[in-house]
Design an enzyme around this catalytic site. Structure first.
Site, PDB file in Angstrom:
ATOM      1  N   HIS A  35       1.969  34.315  62.718  1.00 16.30           N
ATOM      2  CA  HIS A  35       0.638  35.086  63.046  1.00 16.30           C
ATOM      3  C   HIS A  35      -0.369  34.605  61.976  1.00 16.30           C
ATOM      4  CE1 HIS A  35      -1.867  37.929  64.610  1.00 16.30           C
ATOM      5  NE2 HIS A  35      -2.601  38.176  63.426  1.00 16.30           N
ATOM      6  N   THR A  81     -11.172  36.760  66.709  1.00 16.46           N
ATOM      7  CA  THR A  81     -12.133  37.067  67.714  1.00 16.46           C
ATOM      8  C   THR A  81     -13.306  36.455  67.433  1.00 16.46           C
ATOM      9  OG1 THR A  81     -12.275  39.067  66.145  1.00 16.46           O
ATOM     10  CG2 THR A  81     -11.126  39.455  68.176  1.00 16.46           C
ATOM     11  N   ARG A 128      -4.155  36.458  74.097  1.00 15.69           N
ATOM     12  CA  ARG A 128      -4.203  37.718  73.243  1.00 15.69           C
ATOM     13  C   ARG A 128      -4.977  38.536  73.751  1.00 15.69           C
ATOM     14  NH1 ARG A 128      -6.443  38.403  67.013  1.00 15.69           N
ATOM     15  NH2 ARG A 128      -4.913  39.875  66.436  1.00 15.69           N
ATOM     16  N   ARG A 134     -13.393  47.902  66.919  1.00 17.74           N
ATOM     17  CA  ARG A 134     -14.496  47.144  66.007  1.00 17.74           C
ATOM     18  C   ARG A 134     -14.344  45.767  66.122  1.00 17.74           C
ATOM     19  NH1 ARG A 134     -11.100  45.174  62.094  1.00 17.74           N
ATOM     20  NH2 ARG A 134      -8.932  45.938  62.107  1.00 17.74           N
ATOM     21  N   TYR A 161      -2.817  43.734  70.661  1.00 18.05           N
ATOM     22  CA  TYR A 161      -3.392  44.129  69.457  1.00 18.05           C
ATOM     23  C   TYR A 161      -4.252  45.572  69.526  1.00 18.05           C
ATOM     24  CZ  TYR A 161      -5.132  44.088  64.530  1.00 18.05           C
ATOM     25  OH  TYR A 161      -5.341  44.481  63.105  1.00 18.05           O
ATOM     26  N   HIS A 185       1.248  43.518  64.427  1.00 12.34           N
ATOM     27  CA  HIS A 185       1.230  44.405  63.037  1.00 12.34           C
ATOM     28  C   HIS A 185       1.830  46.123  63.478  1.00 12.34           C
ATOM     29  CE1 HIS A 185      -1.384  41.230  62.465  1.00 12.34           C
ATOM     30  NE2 HIS A 185      -2.207  41.550  62.722  1.00 12.34           N
ATOM     31  N   ASP A 261      -0.817  36.106  58.484  1.00 16.56           N
ATOM     32  CA  ASP A 261      -2.152  36.674  58.868  1.00 16.56           C
ATOM     33  C   ASP A 261      -3.217  36.020  58.006  1.00 16.56           C
ATOM     34  OD1 ASP A 261      -3.784  38.016  60.469  1.00 16.56           O
ATOM     35  OD2 ASP A 261      -4.374  39.649  59.091  1.00 16.56           O
TER      36      ASP A 261
HETATM   37  C1  0GY Z   1      -5.662  39.911  62.679  1.00 17.70           C
HETATM   38  C2  0GY Z   1      -6.544  41.243  62.436  1.00 17.70           C
HETATM   39  C3  0GY Z   1      -7.566  41.525  62.301  1.00 17.70           C
HETATM   40  C4  0GY Z   1      -8.706  40.524  63.147  1.00 17.70           C
HETATM   41  C5  0GY Z   1      -8.193  39.943  64.133  1.00 17.70           C
HETATM   42  O1  0GY Z   1      -8.807  38.135  65.749  1.00 17.70           O
HETATM   43  C6  0GY Z   1      -9.355  38.979  64.786  1.00 17.70           C
HETATM   44  O2  0GY Z   1     -10.470  38.657  64.454  1.00 17.70           O
HETATM   45  O3  0GY Z   1      -7.198  39.748  64.776  1.00 17.70           O
HETATM   46  C7  0GY Z   1      -8.362  42.668  61.707  1.00 17.70           C
HETATM   47  O4  0GY Z   1      -9.333  42.575  61.879  1.00 17.70           O
HETATM   48  O5  0GY Z   1      -7.580  43.747  61.638  1.00 17.70           O
HETATM   49  O6  0GY Z   1      -4.598  40.127  63.074  1.00 17.70           O
HETATM   50  O7  0GY Z   1      -5.988  39.051  62.103  1.00 17.70           O
END
Ligand code: 0GY
Length: 308
Positions: A35, A81, A128, A134, A161, A185, A261
């Site tokens: 990850h 994201t 995903r 958020r 997620y 996670h 991460d």
């Molecule tokens: C992670 C956790 C986060 C963000 C993202 O794709 C993302 O923006 O996954 C987070 O902010 O908790 O797994 O990278």
């Protein structure tokens, strides 16, 4: 602003940790960081207009330098994201990995079959679905179901997620997905709540009753309330997360994955040293057998089955 950096990162955002320690824990040969992300660089791979944050750039070359420094052999690069459903930075990372990286994409229902096929050839093996409010806007379940049905035909899986409080509401959707389902996670448990309390028990039940559900036991730095401080002079960072991760590793040793991460999106209080994160692994996977399953056997079975 530097003309080569067309995006201004979100205020308060911490840069990823340059110069991480060399881990004391030596990961087994062939270990997979299952990850991690790449961010841009924004000048080459612009961030998505609909993003909820603007990261600092974190390139594939920097990711692969970290991989080598930490002693890992492979990566699974997960679409972040901030790039929306434009997977080109992630796919570019796979193409330039010499076969050492697989990917997880974000797609919309408008994605074409040739686009999916091209991603498959580059090394994408999953999509995903993100339910963390958020980070993303709401996507209707019928769109997600349609995507899941299509990617199942390619032998891909779904990565989900979400936050622990949202599991009851999402249960019916998750438990009818037609593929392997990988939870990011550990479903983000609130580690101030008891490990045998109803919230974490529901997550354990989710995995126990559904043998297609896997979990990443990653992100202690996100879940910890205690933080990275050494206690009593001992290097035992994020110790409040240990019982949760350890329970998942020991109960479902063949369905767990681990990842750094890196470059750790959205952290504003504390940025982990990735070397220290690797030293967290033997606290949650306490035997060489569990460590090999977590870091090598399981990710190889899911992402490189022909070489597992
Ligand atoms: C992670 C956790 C986060 C963000 C993202 O794709 C993302 O923006 O996954 C987070 O902010 O908790 O797994 O990278």
């Amino acid at each position: 602003m530097d003309p080569k950096t067309p995006f201004q990162k979100t205020p308060g955002w911490l840069d990823w940790y340059a110069g991480p320690a060399k881990p004391r824990f030596k990961v087994p040969a062939g270990a997979v960081d299952a990850h991690c992300h790449v961010f841009g660089p924004g000048a080459e791979y612009p961030y998505a207009p609909e993003r909820k944050y603007t990261p600092c750039d974190a390139s594939r070359d920097q990711l692969y330098a970290l991989r080598d420094h930490l002693g890992f052999a492979r990566n699974v690069v997960v679409q972040a994201t901030c790039h929306g459903a434009d997977n080109s930075a992630m796919v570019g990372a796979l193409i330039h990995s010499g076969g050492k990286a697989r990917g997880v994409a974000t797609v919309k229902r408008s994605v074409t079959d040739p686009e999916l096929q091209a991603m498959h050839e580059a090394g994408v093996r999953g999509v995903r679905f993100n339910f963390v409010k958020r980070l993303v806007d709401f996507t209707p379940k019928d769109e997600l179901n349609e995507i899941a049905t299509r990617i199942a035909e390619l032998g891909w899986h779904v990565v989900i997620y979400f936050e622990a409080v949202d599991l009851p509401e999402l249960w019916d959707f998750f438990t009818t997905l037609p593929t392997t389902v990988v939870v990011d996670h550990m479903g983000r448990p609130d580690v101030t709540k008891p490990i045998d309390g109803p919230e974490f028990e529901l997550f354990v039940k989710f995995m126990r009753e559904h043998s297609n559900v896997w979990s990443k036991v990653s992100c202690p730095e996100r879940l910890s309330v205690q933080g990275p401080q050494a206690l009593n002079g001992e290097q035992n960072a994020y110790r409040d997360v240990v019982p949760f991760a350890r329970r998942i590793v020991e109960t479902f040793p063949d369905r767990v994955l681990w990842g750094t991460d890196w470059p750790h999106p959205n952290l504003k209080d504390h940025m982990p040293d990735d070397g220290l994160l690797v030293d967290f692994i033997p606290h949650i996977a306490t035997t060489p057998d569990l460590q090999r399953k977590l870091l090598v056997d399981n990710p190889m079975r899911l992402y490189w089955p022909d070489q597992a």
